[in-house]
Write a protein that holds these residues in place. Structure first.
Motif, PDB file in Angstrom:
ATOM      1  N   ALA A 164       0.820  -1.214   0.000  1.00 56.66           N
ATOM      2  CA  ALA A 164       0.000   0.000   0.000  1.00 56.66           C
ATOM      3  C   ALA A 164       0.852   1.262   0.000  1.00 56.66           C
ATOM      4  O   ALA A 164       0.452   2.299  -0.534  1.00 56.66           O
ATOM      5  N   ALA A 165       2.049   1.174   0.599  1.00 50.12           N
ATOM      6  CA  ALA A 165       2.932   2.342   0.641  1.00 50.12           C
ATOM      7  C   ALA A 165       3.407   2.741  -0.747  1.00 50.12           C
ATOM      8  O   ALA A 165       3.713   3.916  -0.990  1.00 50.12           O
ATOM      9  N   LEU A 166       3.465   1.796  -1.658  1.00 50.40           N
ATOM     10  CA  LEU A 166       3.986   2.077  -2.989  1.00 50.40           C
ATOM     11  C   LEU A 166       3.065   2.984  -3.795  1.00 50.40           C
ATOM     12  O   LEU A 166       3.503   3.611  -4.758  1.00 50.40           O
ATOM     13  N   SER A 167       1.802   3.060  -3.402  1.00 51.92           N
ATOM     14  CA  SER A 167       0.861   3.947  -4.091  1.00 51.92           C
ATOM     15  C   SER A 167       0.424   5.113  -3.212  1.00 51.92           C
ATOM     16  O   SER A 167      -0.432   5.906  -3.609  1.00 51.92           O
ATOM     17  N   ASP A 168       0.992   5.231  -2.010  1.00 55.91           N
ATOM     18  CA  ASP A 168       0.622   6.333  -1.125  1.00 55.91           C
ATOM     19  C   ASP A 168       1.145   7.645  -1.699  1.00 55.91           C
ATOM     20  O   ASP A 168       2.277   7.711  -2.190  1.00 55.91           O
ATOM     21  N   PRO A 169       0.345   8.721  -1.655  1.00 62.62           N
ATOM     22  CA  PRO A 169       0.777   9.977  -2.275  1.00 62.62           C
ATOM     23  C   PRO A 169       2.005  10.606  -1.629  1.00 62.62           C
ATOM     24  O   PRO A 169       2.657  11.451  -2.255  1.00 62.62           O
ATOM     25  N   ILE A 170       2.354  10.204  -0.415  1.00 60.71           N
ATOM     26  CA  ILE A 170       3.552  10.742   0.239  1.00 60.71           C
ATOM     27  C   ILE A 170       4.632   9.673   0.378  1.00 60.71           C
ATOM     28  O   ILE A 170       5.764   9.860  -0.065  1.00 60.71           O
ATOM     29  N   ILE A 171       4.311   8.539   0.972  1.00 58.99           N
ATOM     30  CA  ILE A 171       5.327   7.532   1.252  1.00 58.99           C
ATOM     31  C   ILE A 171       5.882   6.904  -0.017  1.00 58.99           C
ATOM     32  O   ILE A 171       7.032   6.457  -0.047  1.00 58.99           O
ATOM     33  N   SER A 172       5.117   6.886  -1.088  1.00 63.20           N
ATOM     34  CA  SER A 172       5.636   6.330  -2.342  1.00 63.20           C
ATOM     35  C   SER A 172       6.882   7.075  -2.823  1.00 63.20           C
ATOM     36  O   SER A 172       7.711   6.507  -3.542  1.00 63.20           O
ATOM     37  N   HIS A 173       7.063   8.319  -2.392  1.00 57.81           N
ATOM     38  CA  HIS A 173       8.225   9.108  -2.798  1.00 57.81           C
ATOM     39  C   HIS A 173       9.511   8.623  -2.131  1.00 57.81           C
ATOM     40  O   HIS A 173      10.606   9.006  -2.563  1.00 57.81           O
ATOM     41  N   VAL A 174       9.392   7.808  -1.084  1.00 57.04           N
ATOM     42  CA  VAL A 174      10.588   7.323  -0.358  1.00 57.04           C
ATOM     43  C   VAL A 174      10.576   5.801  -0.243  1.00 57.04           C
ATOM     44  O   VAL A 174      11.184   5.237   0.660  1.00 57.04           O
ATOM     45  N   ALA A 175       9.894   5.145  -1.168  1.00 54.83           N
ATOM     46  CA  ALA A 175       9.675   3.694  -1.070  1.00 54.83           C
ATOM     47  C   ALA A 175      10.698   2.889  -1.865  1.00 54.83           C
ATOM     48  O   ALA A 175      10.359   1.928  -2.535  1.00 54.83           O
TER      49      ALA A 175
END
Length: 237
Positions: free
Chosen positions: A122-133
């Motif tokens: 789910a983090a891979l598509s999060d609008p914030i966490i995807s930037h550091v995934a």
């Protein structure tokens, strides 16, 4: 120009490095000192809100009567699709406000220093966490003994550590992080000293990995800026 309200629970837990990073994006920061200022209303929050950490427990509503109203405020903000970021104690208050459970203290005890967190799909598509995934691993600074033990219903787990399962979650427009992307090595070390520890060797250990951690923190700050409707400048590494 966008405005973001900073909810600060105590003197020691400041916005630290996020001050420069969000200001670089053209965001005006308005800080509310929760130990002396009234809890703002939704209309006071501007374009987004950040709830910081603190030395108190999320269960300490008798001694800190702002805790429950702040939880209600964050729920109202999320209901109205306002970007919310909650770190440290803020992560725990947000979980508690939505019916999650916070253990005081957590069963694994103190978790402090730099840690690699494992990110969920789910983090891979999060609008914030995807930037550091990168490779589904995120390094961040941690400093907590209390811990979320049950997530709210309808939330999405984003990150875990070896000690604690629930390091980050999203619920609507709200992102909750047990780690501290806003904090410098010096701030983490000050918290450690304030609770009876020695500055070294912790400070040196944090500084040794801070290039990676600060880059992640800046990307999180810039991604949050995008959520409040601001285009951040390019990141130069």
């Amino acid at each position: 120009m966008a405005t973001v309200t900073i909810l600060q629970p105590d003197h020691a837990h400041t916005i630290d490095r996020f001050d420069a990073w969000l200001t670089q994006c053209g965001i005006t920061l308005e800080t509310v000192h929760l130990w002396e200022d009234p809890v703002p209303t939704l209309a006071d929050l501007g374009d987004g809100v950040i709830l910081l950490g603190g030395f108190m427990s999320s269960h300490d509503g008798i001694d800190h009567p702002w805790i429950e109203p702040v939880g209600w405020l964050l729920k109202e903000a999320i209901h109205n699709h306002l970007p919310v970021l909650a770190t440290g104690l803020g992560h725990q208050i947000l979980a508690q406000a939505y019916g999650g459970h916070v253990a005081v203290p957590g069963p694994s005890g103190l978790e402090e220093g730099a840690s690699e967190l494992t990110l969920t799909d789910a983090a891979l598509s999060d609008p914030i966490i995807s930037h550091v995934a990168k490779n589904q691993v995120l390094m961040g600074f941690l400093s907590h003994s209390d811990a979320v033990e049950r997530l709210p219903q309808d939330s999405r787990l984003l990150a875990s550590s070896t000690a604690y399962n629930y390091q980050a979650f999203r619920i609507g427009s709200g992102l909750a992080l047990q780690f501290h992307p806003e904090a410098s090595p010096a701030q983490i070390a000050r918290w450690h000293v304030a609770q009876g520890g020695e500055e070294e060797p912790l400070l040196s250990a944090l500084q040794a990995v801070d290039g990676r951690v600060s880059f992640n923190g800046q990307r999180i700050a810039y991604a949050f800026a995008e959520q409040v409707g601001v285009q951040p400048p390019p990141i130069v590494r």
